[in-house]
Design a protein around this motif. Structure first.
Motif, PDB file in Angstrom:
ATOM      1  N   THR A 116       0.827  -1.203   0.000  1.00 10.82           N
ATOM      2  CA  THR A 116       0.000   0.000   0.000  1.00 10.82           C
ATOM      3  C   THR A 116       0.860   1.251   0.000  1.00 10.82           C
ATOM      4  O   THR A 116       0.496   2.277  -0.602  1.00 10.82           O
ATOM      5  CB  THR A 116      -0.937  -0.010   1.218  1.00 10.82           C
ATOM      6  OG1 THR A 116      -1.744  -1.186   1.166  1.00 10.82           O
ATOM      7  CG2 THR A 116      -1.841   1.213   1.226  1.00 10.82           C
ATOM      8  N   ALA A 152       0.530   4.297  -2.553  1.00 12.91           N
ATOM      9  CA  ALA A 152       0.329   5.670  -2.094  1.00 12.91           C
ATOM     10  C   ALA A 152       1.367   6.601  -2.709  1.00 12.91           C
ATOM     11  O   ALA A 152       1.063   7.755  -3.042  1.00 12.91           O
ATOM     12  CB  ALA A 152       0.391   5.731  -0.568  1.00 12.91           C
ATOM     13  N   GLU A 153       2.587   6.109  -2.875  1.00 15.14           N
ATOM     14  CA  GLU A 153       3.633   6.919  -3.492  1.00 15.14           C
ATOM     15  C   GLU A 153       3.276   7.228  -4.940  1.00 15.14           C
ATOM     16  O   GLU A 153       3.490   8.342  -5.430  1.00 15.14           O
ATOM     17  CB  GLU A 153       4.969   6.196  -3.410  1.00 15.14           C
ATOM     18  CG  GLU A 153       6.151   7.013  -3.910  1.00 15.14           C
ATOM     19  CD  GLU A 153       6.377   8.289  -3.115  1.00 15.14           C
ATOM     20  OE1 GLU A 153       6.889   9.254  -3.722  1.00 15.14           O
ATOM     21  OE2 GLU A 153       6.056   8.321  -1.915  1.00 15.14           O
ATOM     22  N   ASP A 201       0.216   7.392  -6.083  1.00 18.41           N
ATOM     23  CA  ASP A 201      -0.861   8.388  -5.989  1.00 18.41           C
ATOM     24  C   ASP A 201      -0.284   9.792  -5.830  1.00 18.41           C
ATOM     25  O   ASP A 201      -0.762  10.751  -6.449  1.00 18.41           O
ATOM     26  CB  ASP A 201      -1.776   8.067  -4.809  1.00 18.41           C
ATOM     27  CG  ASP A 201      -2.966   7.208  -5.193  1.00 18.41           C
ATOM     28  OD1 ASP A 201      -3.040   6.783  -6.369  1.00 18.41           O
ATOM     29  OD2 ASP A 201      -3.833   6.957  -4.336  1.00 18.41           O
ATOM     30  N   ARG A 202       0.732   9.928  -4.970  1.00 24.15           N
ATOM     31  CA  ARG A 202       1.328  11.247  -4.757  1.00 24.15           C
ATOM     32  C   ARG A 202       1.930  11.798  -6.049  1.00 24.15           C
ATOM     33  O   ARG A 202       1.783  12.987  -6.362  1.00 24.15           O
ATOM     34  CB  ARG A 202       2.397  11.169  -3.655  1.00 24.15           C
ATOM     35  CG  ARG A 202       1.824  11.136  -2.249  1.00 24.15           C
ATOM     36  CD  ARG A 202       2.899  11.302  -1.211  1.00 24.15           C
ATOM     37  NE  ARG A 202       3.719  10.101  -1.075  1.00 24.15           N
ATOM     38  CZ  ARG A 202       3.418   9.095  -0.274  1.00 24.15           C
ATOM     39  NH1 ARG A 202       2.313   9.130   0.461  1.00 24.15           N
ATOM     40  NH2 ARG A 202       4.214   8.048  -0.194  1.00 24.15           N
ATOM     41  N   SER A 210     -10.109   8.945  -3.469  1.00 18.57           N
ATOM     42  CA  SER A 210      -8.774   9.529  -3.547  1.00 18.57           C
ATOM     43  C   SER A 210      -8.760  10.627  -4.612  1.00 18.57           C
ATOM     44  O   SER A 210      -9.640  10.675  -5.474  1.00 18.57           O
ATOM     45  CB  SER A 210      -7.753   8.459  -3.902  1.00 18.57           C
ATOM     46  OG  SER A 210      -7.928   8.037  -5.244  1.00 18.57           O
ATOM     47  N   GLY A 251      -3.449   4.751  -2.574  1.00 20.19           N
ATOM     48  CA  GLY A 251      -3.249   5.065  -1.169  1.00 20.19           C
ATOM     49  C   GLY A 251      -4.336   4.508  -0.270  1.00 20.19           C
ATOM     50  O   GLY A 251      -4.117   4.304   0.928  1.00 20.19           O
TER      51      GLY A 251
END
Length: 223
Positions: A3, A7-8, A10-11, A40, A207
């Motif tokens: 995850t 998330a990285e 997504d950033r 998100s 994320g």
């Protein structure tokens, strides 16, 4: 992959494609104590793009929370468009109203407070123009009921999206006792067997972990 890796990614996507102009909405939701179950940012942008792609001018949302997804949809419908969003919790609706007004789209959004299964019959009695897109992201156990109502309030060519149906892969377990998993299987099977719908499910990671959404199109007599 984990995850954290998702998330990285997504950033990175937010930095390059999505932007963080609505980060204040997410902060306001957190400060108000709302659960962190908003879509998100990349998913919000996807909703916006889908609505733009089908040239949606009327959108129905079941489940407002703090108005994060509502804001994306309200931008998509444009100044002449309308979003009707249904929210059970008065506190959530109050936070959403503040967020939407701050984002400059409040005038496009009609927030209706109360249980959606009470609000939907009232909405139907008003005989509104058909909705071009319906986004369902509320209590999962009633998803199939919400889709049935969406069919009454849409037209051929309209799109119905149901969020959070994959449940970390739980939908593959036919023997699951989890109410949300069973509800997800019910709504997927409804889409599969309802002659007025054609649809699929897309799995997602990010994320917020592993999930996915159902995407269905309302069919006409000639389809």
């Amino acid at each position: 992959m984990t995850t954290a890796d998702w998330a990285e990614v997504d950033r990175y996507l937010v930095e390059t494609l999505v932007g963080d102009e609505d980060s204040e909405t997410l902060r306001a939701n957190a400060e108000a104590g709302l659960p962190a179950i908003d879509v998100s940012p990349p998913q919000g942008k996807l909703l916006y793009l889908i609505a733009k792609s089908v040239r949606a001018r009327r959108v129905l949302e079941v489940g407002t929370l703090g108005g994060y997804s509502t804001t994306w949809l309200a931008r998509a419908v444009g100044k002449a468009g309308r979003v009707v969003t249904l929210e059970y919790q008065p506190k959530h609706a109050e936070v959403a109203r503040h967020n939407l007004d701050r984002a400059g789209v409040g005038e496009r959004v009609d927030i209706r407070v109360g249980a959606a299964l009470d609000s939907l019959p009232v909405l139907a009695e008003e005989q509104p123009e058909p909705f071009d897109l319906v986004f369902i992201d509320a209590d999962k156990v009633n998803n199939a009921n919400y889709v049935r109502w969406a069919l009454r309030l849409t037209r051929p060519g309209s799109v119905i999206i149901v969020d959070n149906v994959v449940r970390n892969g739980g939908i593959a377990d036919a023997a699951s006792a989890d109410a949300a998993v069973r509800a997800s299987r019910e709504v997927i099977e409804l889409i599969a067997t309802e002659p007025r719908l054609d649809g699929t499910v897309l799995q997602t990671v990010g994320g917020k972990g592993w999930d996915g959404f159902a995407y269905a199109v309302v069919l006409g007599e000639d389809d």
